[in-house]
Design a protein around this motif. Structure first.
Motif, mmCIF file in Angstrom:
data_model
loop_
_atom_site.group_PDB
_atom_site.id
_atom_site.type_symbol
_atom_site.label_atom_id
_atom_site.label_comp_id
_atom_site.label_asym_id
_atom_site.label_seq_id
_atom_site.Cartn_x
_atom_site.Cartn_y
_atom_site.Cartn_z
ATOM 1 N N MET A 11 25.807 113.255 -79.841
ATOM 2 C CA MET A 11 25.219 114.487 -79.330
ATOM 3 C C MET A 11 25.844 114.847 -77.990
ATOM 4 S SD MET A 11 21.236 115.238 -78.222
ATOM 5 C CE MET A 11 20.580 115.083 -79.875
ATOM 6 N N ALA A 12 26.222 116.116 -77.848
ATOM 7 C CA ALA A 12 26.707 116.618 -76.562
ATOM 8 C C ALA A 12 25.598 117.427 -75.910
ATOM 9 C CB ALA A 12 27.942 117.478 -76.752
ATOM 10 N N LEU A 13 25.410 117.223 -74.619
ATOM 11 C CA LEU A 13 24.411 117.930 -73.828
ATOM 12 C C LEU A 13 25.130 118.756 -72.775
ATOM 13 C CD1 LEU A 13 22.002 114.895 -73.391
ATOM 14 C CD2 LEU A 13 21.686 116.826 -74.948
ATOM 15 N N VAL A 14 24.928 120.072 -72.839
ATOM 16 C CA VAL A 14 25.614 121.008 -71.949
ATOM 17 C C VAL A 14 24.581 121.989 -71.430
ATOM 18 C CG1 VAL A 14 27.501 122.687 -71.782
ATOM 19 C CG2 VAL A 14 27.648 120.827 -73.459
ATOM 20 N N ALA A 15 24.712 122.380 -70.161
ATOM 21 C CA ALA A 15 23.783 123.373 -69.607
ATOM 22 C C ALA A 15 24.497 124.207 -68.547
ATOM 23 C CB ALA A 15 22.565 122.696 -68.984
ATOM 24 N N HIS A 16 24.305 125.509 -68.638
ATOM 25 C CA HIS A 16 24.785 126.389 -67.572
ATOM 26 C C HIS A 16 24.039 126.065 -66.282
ATOM 27 C CE1 HIS A 16 26.249 129.552 -70.658
ATOM 28 N NE2 HIS A 16 27.240 128.771 -70.288
ATOM 29 N N ASP A 21 18.267 122.261 -64.514
ATOM 30 C CA ASP A 21 16.952 121.662 -64.284
ATOM 31 C C ASP A 21 16.150 121.604 -65.575
ATOM 32 O OD1 ASP A 21 17.485 121.254 -61.589
ATOM 33 O OD2 ASP A 21 16.444 123.078 -60.943
ATOM 34 N N THR A 22 16.236 122.659 -66.374
ATOM 35 C CA THR A 22 15.544 122.689 -67.665
ATOM 36 C C THR A 22 16.081 121.587 -68.573
ATOM 37 O OG1 THR A 22 15.188 125.072 -67.464
ATOM 38 C CG2 THR A 22 15.001 124.131 -69.677
ATOM 39 N N MET A 23 17.395 121.395 -68.576
ATOM 40 C CA MET A 23 17.998 120.338 -69.390
ATOM 41 C C MET A 23 17.503 118.969 -68.944
ATOM 42 S SD MET A 23 20.018 119.188 -71.804
ATOM 43 C CE MET A 23 21.201 120.403 -72.341
ATOM 44 N N ILE A 24 17.474 118.741 -67.637
ATOM 45 C CA ILE A 24 17.018 117.441 -67.122
ATOM 46 C C ILE A 24 15.568 117.199 -67.527
ATOM 47 C CG2 ILE A 24 16.574 116.069 -65.042
ATOM 48 C CD1 ILE A 24 19.580 116.438 -65.815
ATOM 49 N N GLU A 25 14.728 118.216 -67.411
ATOM 50 C CA GLU A 25 13.320 118.075 -67.808
ATOM 51 C C GLU A 25 13.211 117.752 -69.296
ATOM 52 O OE1 GLU A 25 11.346 121.690 -66.675
ATOM 53 O OE2 GLU A 25 11.871 121.414 -64.556
ATOM 54 N N TRP A 26 14.007 118.445 -70.127
ATOM 55 C CA TRP A 26 13.958 118.212 -71.564
ATOM 56 C C TRP A 26 14.438 116.796 -71.901
ATOM 57 C CZ3 TRP A 26 17.614 117.234 -75.425
ATOM 58 C CH2 TRP A 26 17.126 117.320 -76.727
ATOM 59 N N VAL A 27 15.546 116.383 -71.299
ATOM 60 C CA VAL A 27 16.079 115.040 -71.561
ATOM 61 C C VAL A 27 15.082 113.977 -71.104
ATOM 62 C CG1 VAL A 27 17.887 113.391 -70.919
ATOM 63 C CG2 VAL A 27 18.503 115.729 -71.534
ATOM 64 N N LEU A 83 25.104 119.525 -81.014
ATOM 65 C CA LEU A 83 25.399 120.163 -79.733
ATOM 66 C C LEU A 83 24.117 120.808 -79.217
ATOM 67 C CD1 LEU A 83 27.186 121.259 -77.450
ATOM 68 C CD2 LEU A 83 27.836 123.146 -78.996
ATOM 69 N N VAL A 84 23.665 120.358 -78.061
ATOM 70 C CA VAL A 84 22.541 120.985 -77.368
ATOM 71 C C VAL A 84 23.139 121.666 -76.147
ATOM 72 C CG1 VAL A 84 20.352 120.625 -76.174
ATOM 73 C CG2 VAL A 84 20.898 119.268 -78.204
ATOM 74 N N PHE A 85 23.116 122.997 -76.158
ATOM 75 C CA PHE A 85 23.774 123.791 -75.127
ATOM 76 C C PHE A 85 22.760 124.801 -74.596
ATOM 77 C CE2 PHE A 85 28.048 126.166 -74.262
ATOM 78 C CZ PHE A 85 27.682 126.351 -72.937
ATOM 79 N N PHE A 86 22.158 124.476 -73.454
ATOM 80 C CA PHE A 86 21.187 125.382 -72.848
ATOM 81 C C PHE A 86 21.961 126.473 -72.111
ATOM 82 C CE2 PHE A 86 17.309 122.332 -72.429
ATOM 83 C CZ PHE A 86 17.274 122.202 -73.804
ATOM 84 N N THR A 87 22.021 127.619 -72.721
ATOM 85 C CA THR A 87 22.778 128.740 -72.169
ATOM 86 C C THR A 87 21.885 129.614 -71.310
ATOM 87 O OG1 THR A 87 22.329 130.103 -74.111
ATOM 88 C CG2 THR A 87 24.335 128.783 -74.163
ATOM 89 N N ASP A 88 22.500 130.298 -70.375
ATOM 90 C CA ASP A 88 21.802 131.269 -69.532
ATOM 91 C C ASP A 88 22.239 132.658 -69.978
ATOM 92 O OD1 ASP A 88 20.604 132.808 -67.621
ATOM 93 O OD2 ASP A 88 21.844 132.106 -65.961
ATOM 94 N N PRO A 89 21.396 133.343 -70.751
ATOM 95 C CA PRO A 89 21.816 134.628 -71.308
ATOM 96 C C PRO A 89 21.879 135.762 -70.292
ATOM 97 C CG PRO A 89 19.530 134.205 -71.843
ATOM 98 C CD PRO A 89 20.054 132.968 -71.156
ATOM 99 N N LEU A 90 21.388 135.537 -69.079
ATOM 100 C CA LEU A 90 21.329 136.609 -68.087
ATOM 101 C C LEU A 90 22.417 136.533 -67.026
ATOM 102 C CD1 LEU A 90 17.453 136.800 -67.606
ATOM 103 C CD2 LEU A 90 18.922 138.155 -69.123
ATOM 104 N N SER A 91 23.245 135.519 -67.082
ATOM 105 C CA SER A 91 24.308 135.378 -66.081
ATOM 106 C C SER A 91 25.674 135.475 -66.741
ATOM 107 C CB SER A 91 24.205 134.024 -65.368
ATOM 108 O OG SER A 91 23.019 133.951 -64.631
ATOM 109 N N ALA A 92 26.558 136.218 -66.104
ATOM 110 C CA ALA A 92 27.935 136.290 -66.575
ATOM 111 C C ALA A 92 28.631 134.974 -66.245
ATOM 112 C CB ALA A 92 28.654 137.449 -65.903
ATOM 113 N N SER A 119 14.431 125.125 -79.619
ATOM 114 C CA SER A 119 15.308 124.766 -80.737
ATOM 115 C C SER A 119 15.788 123.320 -80.610
ATOM 116 C CB SER A 119 16.482 125.745 -80.866
ATOM 117 O OG SER A 119 17.298 125.729 -79.724
ATOM 118 N N ALA A 120 16.011 122.845 -79.394
ATOM 119 C CA ALA A 120 16.437 121.459 -79.193
ATOM 120 C C ALA A 120 15.330 120.483 -79.598
ATOM 121 C CB ALA A 120 16.842 121.241 -77.740
#
Length: 129
Positions: A11-16, A21-27, A83-92, A119-120
């Protein structure tokens, strides 16, 4: 999680940046289950996960510096299950092309993919059975 004689899932863990912080809390919340996976993480995300949860995670390059491409290669070579990829849909993102390529590869190669907490969590729950 799975029968003892079955291979360990990767499993790959990726976060914008705005989602780290959200990824760390989830993990942290799912630490015990995640310990049963071979974990990979990009740059800062992987470093923070290792530091804050003591999970064994193989750190790749930062996403914009090639980490997204490294994960994409793992997908194309059938070396990544999830692949768990926490994306930020509001940032370019300056490396938006890399992000789109990674998501495209996950779709093309039928890799299990989660892009937010809910979803994760659902995906992790399904993998436990």
């Amino acid at each position: 999680m799975k029968p003892d004689d079955s291979p360990t899932l990767s499993m790959a863990l990726v976060a914008h940046d705005q989602m780290k912080d959200t990824m760390i809390e989830w993990v942290t919340k799912h630490r015990d289950l995640l310990a049963g996976f071979e974990l990979f993480g990009t740059g800062t995300t992987g470093g923070r996960i290792a530091e804050e949860t003591s999970l064994d995670i193989k750190r790749l390059k930062s996403g914009p510096l090639g980490g997204d491409a490294q994960i994409g290669a793992m997908i194309a070579e059938n070396r990544l299950d999830v692949l768990v990829f926490f994306t930020d849909p509001l940032s370019a993102m300056p490396h938006d092309v890399d992000v789109k390529s990674l998501l495209r590869l996950a779709t093309l190669y039928n890799t299990a993919l989660a892009i937010n907490e809910k979803s994760a969590t659902l995906l992790l729950s399904a993998l436990r059975t």
